[in-house]
Design a protein around this motif. Structure first.
Motif, PDB file in Angstrom:
ATOM      1  N   ASP A 164       7.752  -0.295 -13.761  1.00 41.42           N
ATOM      2  CA  ASP A 164       6.938  -1.188 -14.584  1.00 41.42           C
ATOM      3  C   ASP A 164       7.789  -1.841 -15.666  1.00 41.42           C
ATOM      4  O   ASP A 164       8.320  -1.163 -16.551  1.00 41.42           O
ATOM      5  CB  ASP A 164       5.795  -0.384 -15.223  1.00 41.42           C
ATOM      6  N   PHE A 169       7.845  -7.147 -12.751  1.00 44.16           N
ATOM      7  CA  PHE A 169       6.485  -6.776 -12.357  1.00 44.16           C
ATOM      8  C   PHE A 169       5.504  -7.070 -13.495  1.00 44.16           C
ATOM      9  O   PHE A 169       4.921  -6.161 -14.085  1.00 44.16           O
ATOM     10  CB  PHE A 169       6.427  -5.297 -11.964  1.00 44.16           C
ATOM     11  N   GLN A 174       1.071  -7.201 -10.828  1.00 43.82           N
ATOM     12  CA  GLN A 174       0.506  -5.868 -10.625  1.00 43.82           C
ATOM     13  C   GLN A 174      -0.978  -5.927 -10.251  1.00 43.82           C
ATOM     14  O   GLN A 174      -1.468  -5.075  -9.502  1.00 43.82           O
ATOM     15  CB  GLN A 174       0.675  -5.022 -11.889  1.00 43.82           C
ATOM     16  N   GLN A 180      -0.734  -4.594  -4.628  1.00 40.43           N
ATOM     17  CA  GLN A 180      -1.226  -3.224  -4.617  1.00 40.43           C
ATOM     18  C   GLN A 180      -1.166  -2.629  -3.215  1.00 40.43           C
ATOM     19  O   GLN A 180      -0.819  -1.455  -3.037  1.00 40.43           O
ATOM     20  CB  GLN A 180      -2.657  -3.197  -5.161  1.00 40.43           C
TER      21      GLN A 180
END
Length: 227
Positions: A164, A169, A174, A180
């Motif tokens: 992260d 990202f 995200q 996902q």
């Protein structure tokens, strides 16, 4: 409670406002380090030496270098894209190393940690320029690491992906259902590695407890690569 295993350790973090910089500075400080957080551009050939000279005593260099990853098909990669990517990610490394290593070798103490990318460890479509630059970083770390180990200086790298951070990202990525699904499909961990998890491992590699590691590349990517 966070251990103060970096108390009295002076750590220079480059590009401290980008990539892993903010998380690194926060966690290293919590561990007791004195963090010199530089946000200066290192593209000028003289900038790395000037930065190191102005920082004073440096126990640890954390080379955190960031550049947006191009996604150009290999047949369309321009000379300018290649040059710009290497200018940001590769060219500053030898200049930084050559600026900090003489004092570290003389003192027989010091560490360098490069925040790299696992894109150099596993093929990814449309990332030829970026992966090549990140691969050059890791090859350089491995070569220099074994060369200076005899001087009690440890040089290592974290090769990360699916960690992260706002550069690679951002929140809109995200939140995308396709991303996902990709996480679940490609990353055994099933989620992004948290920035603090990565930074805590970096803090360990900056500590005396990690003095046995030299010229090593550590993937931090939720199992996306295992070597």
């Amino acid at each position: 409670m966070t251990s103060k295993n970096l108390k009295d350790v002076r750590i220079l973090v480059t590009q401290a406002d980008a990539f892993m910089g903010p998380a690194l500075c926060e966690v290293l400080t919590e561990h007791g380090a004195t963090v010199i957080a530089s946000t200066e551009s290192l593209r000028d050939p003289d900038a790395p030496a000037a930065l190191v000279a102005g920082a004073g005593h440096i126990d640890v260099l954390v080379a955190n270098l960031a550049f947006p990853a191009p996604s150009t098909p290999v047949t369309e990669v321009s000379a300018q894209e290649w040059q710009d990517t290497f200018a940001a990610l590769v060219d500053p490394l030898p200049r930084l190393f050559q600026a900090v290593l003489p004092d570290m070798i003389k003192r027989r103490a010091g560490k360098i940690l490069v925040m790299g990318s696992a894109s150099a460890l596993r093929g990814m479509k449309r990332t030829s320029t970026y992966s090549a630059a990140r691969g050059a970083q890791l090859a350089y770390v491995q070569a220099v690491g074994v060369e200076v180990a005899v001087h009690n200086v440890q040089v290592n790298a974290i090769a990360q992906n699916f960690v992260d951070n706002p550069l690679y990202f951002p929140r809109d990525v995200q939140d995308n259902p396709r991303f996902q699904e990709r996480l679940k499909r490609e990353v055994p961990l099933g989620r992004l590695v948290e920035a603090r998890e990565d930074a805590e491992f970096a803090a360990y590699l900056c500590s005396e407890a990690a003095a046995c590691f030299v010229g090593q590349v550590f993937p931090v990517c939720g199992g996306w690569v295992t070597r």
